[in-house]
Enzyme design. Sequence first.
Site, PDB file in Angstrom:
ATOM      1  N   LYS A 116      -0.026   0.973  13.985  1.00  0.00           N
ATOM      2  CA  LYS A 116      -1.666   0.488  14.425  1.00  0.00           C
ATOM      3  C   LYS A 116      -1.936   0.796  16.146  1.00  0.00           C
ATOM      4  O   LYS A 116      -0.534   1.617  16.309  1.00  0.00           O
ATOM      5  CB  LYS A 116      -2.093  -0.376  14.616  1.00  0.00           C
ATOM      6  CG  LYS A 116      -2.135  -1.466  13.323  1.00  0.00           C
ATOM      7  CD  LYS A 116      -3.087  -3.094  12.874  1.00  0.00           C
ATOM      8  CE  LYS A 116      -2.861  -3.508  12.144  1.00  0.00           C
ATOM      9  NZ  LYS A 116      -3.549  -2.338  10.565  1.00  0.00           N
ATOM     10  N   HIS A 132       0.527  -0.898   0.357  1.00  0.00           N
ATOM     11  CA  HIS A 132      -0.418  -0.041  -0.269  1.00  0.00           C
ATOM     12  C   HIS A 132       0.939   1.203  -0.379  1.00  0.00           C
ATOM     13  O   HIS A 132       0.571   2.759  -0.380  1.00  0.00           O
ATOM     14  CB  HIS A 132      -0.562   0.328   1.099  1.00  0.00           C
ATOM     15  CG  HIS A 132      -1.727  -1.399   1.194  1.00  0.00           C
ATOM     16  ND1 HIS A 132      -2.814  -1.820  -0.218  1.00  0.00           N
ATOM     17  CD2 HIS A 132      -2.376  -1.514   2.443  1.00  0.00           C
ATOM     18  CE1 HIS A 132      -3.276  -2.989   0.541  1.00  0.00           C
ATOM     19  NE2 HIS A 132      -2.849  -2.831   1.877  1.00  0.00           N
TER      20      HIS A 132
HETATM   21  C1  BG6 Z   1      -4.929  -4.527   4.734  1.00  0.00           C
HETATM   22  C2  BG6 Z   1      -4.130  -4.304   6.299  1.00  0.00           C
HETATM   23  O1  BG6 Z   1      -4.270  -4.488   3.812  1.00  0.00           O
HETATM   24  O2  BG6 Z   1      -5.090  -2.548   4.935  1.00  0.00           O
HETATM   25  C3  BG6 Z   1      -4.832  -4.013   7.144  1.00  0.00           C
HETATM   26  O3  BG6 Z   1      -4.124  -6.219   6.565  1.00  0.00           O
HETATM   27  C4  BG6 Z   1      -5.351  -2.835   7.150  1.00  0.00           C
HETATM   28  O4  BG6 Z   1      -4.399  -4.574   7.978  1.00  0.00           O
HETATM   29  C5  BG6 Z   1      -5.725  -2.101   6.040  1.00  0.00           C
HETATM   30  O5  BG6 Z   1      -6.147  -2.657   8.372  1.00  0.00           O
HETATM   31  C6  BG6 Z   1      -5.976  -0.266   5.887  1.00  0.00           C
HETATM   32  O6  BG6 Z   1      -6.587  -0.396   4.451  1.00  0.00           O
HETATM   33  P1  BG6 Z   1      -7.912   0.806   4.704  1.00  0.00           P
HETATM   34  O7  BG6 Z   1      -8.191   0.690   3.323  1.00  0.00           O
HETATM   35  O8  BG6 Z   1      -8.946   0.574   5.908  1.00  0.00           O
HETATM   36  O9  BG6 Z   1      -6.701   2.004   5.168  1.00  0.00           O
END
Ligand code: BG6
Length: 501
Positions: free
Chosen positions: A350, A243
């Site tokens: 987190k 991400h």
């Molecule tokens: C996921 C992770 O890919 O993305 C999670 O495994 C995380 O740990 C999540 O909470 C976050 O996604 P978003 O769309 O809520 O920012």
Amino acid sequence: MSKQVNPCTFVLFGASGNLSRIKLIPGLFRLDAAGRFPAEMKILSIGRGEMSREAWQAEIKGMLDAKFKNGYDQEVYQRFIARNFYHANPPTDPDAFSKLKNALSDEKVFPQNLAYFLSVRPTDFATIVQQLHQVGLTDESKYWRRVLIEKPFGTNLQTAQALQAELTKYLKESQIYRIDHYLGKSAIQNIMLTRFTNAVFEPLWNHHHIDHVQITNNETLGVGDRTTFYNATGALRDMFQSHLLQTMALVAMEKPKDFTPESIRAEKINLLKSIRPVDVNHLHKNVFRAQYAGGRVDVGDGHSEKVLSYLEELKRDGVDSSKTETYAAVKLFVDNERWKGVPFYVRTAKRMHEGNTAIAIRFKKSPIELNGQQQQNWLIINIQPRECIKMEVQSKIPGLDIATRTLSIDAPQRQQGDESIDSYETLLLNLMEGDPSQYLHIDEVLAQWRLVDPIVEAWAKDDTPVHQYPAGSRDPLESKVIFEGQDQFWRYSIELGGDKF
Ligand code: BG6
């Protein structure tokens, strides 16, 4: 620019799982409601257990009722439900995939272009593809066949390469859609558009004008009931590996020749390959890891809640100790002319004081010193929860004196009445349209693992006790060790002037 979806059958493996219930089935429903599906399009859900079509349709109704609490259009519902079928694929049945082929062979019911969504355990990706191949269901001589692979694509470079080697025994690269749901977020897609459909940013987007860039994903959530997965994964592999590196690629890449999938992905690949590997001989200057301790986190409406530490959560699930990070901050440099010497601070955590995902760009010092200070502008591209672009500028305080204050030019991306689309909806549609621009090419995945693996390995050998930060707090002070400049600080959400420590 909306493309046409050819009549196809969407084949959903892992249909009764959480992702499918919460995101995929409701997402398909909304695409249908938006008129994006041709009349012939069908959805075949695949699960392990036997179930009648009617029982599955009743399950779907339950998913839609749970998701759309304010109700939904009954005409669209009737159309959508009539598209849905169920097929049981028990893992113990050696003929399961031949039976699947038989089920799909009725061309009057099922269009033969097939989009597979593998919402299954990563260890099952290759086996499913192999079995589809064995019964001829990946063959593209007459129709297209595309396979969407959920993340994670491998757990390191070696396993990603091994998975790729398995998949490409049966599929061409053009058939493989590697998902990163961040690329389906409208505000992430807006990064590239902001840069390349405006003339004002590009001339400033380089080391002559930019002091540093921060890419942040902070969550107030903890690891929840995913302790086993998370403890084997950690923040770096869970969030940073795809991400955040994808976000960085969009922020830092060169201008693509055009907006075709090939050109966009080529520039992202170039950028990811130009990121200098972290110098693990000076680990503590380049990366920082930590774990959340107990504390209180914001649960909205001015309320907070007491929460356990990460280690207590693990203990509850039978694990006694762990060095897995729930906070990771990494300093990166891009070895090209544009970004010479500009640090990119990429962090994710987190159980922070706020949930916010943003790109914060600090510009160099103002040309003139005023009242003993040379100010620095910030440009913030906020991804979530608020989608906006914000530029902070200095402006005269009206009055007798020559003095400035920071004003903020704030452009919300979302205007009243705009559609709110879940990232999966966009990506599901792209899969059926055959548009891979928001999916990862294998070279991107491999370049990402090449950056991550040395850090994971160095952390595994590092016996320094993992720093603890109270849940609900800001970045640990000690994380500042990665800053290049004494005057650099973590930028928080989008309040005027920015918070610092
Ligand atoms: C996921 C992770 O890919 O993305 C999670 O495994 C995380 O740990 C999540 O909470 C976050 O996604 P978003 O769309 O809520 O920012």
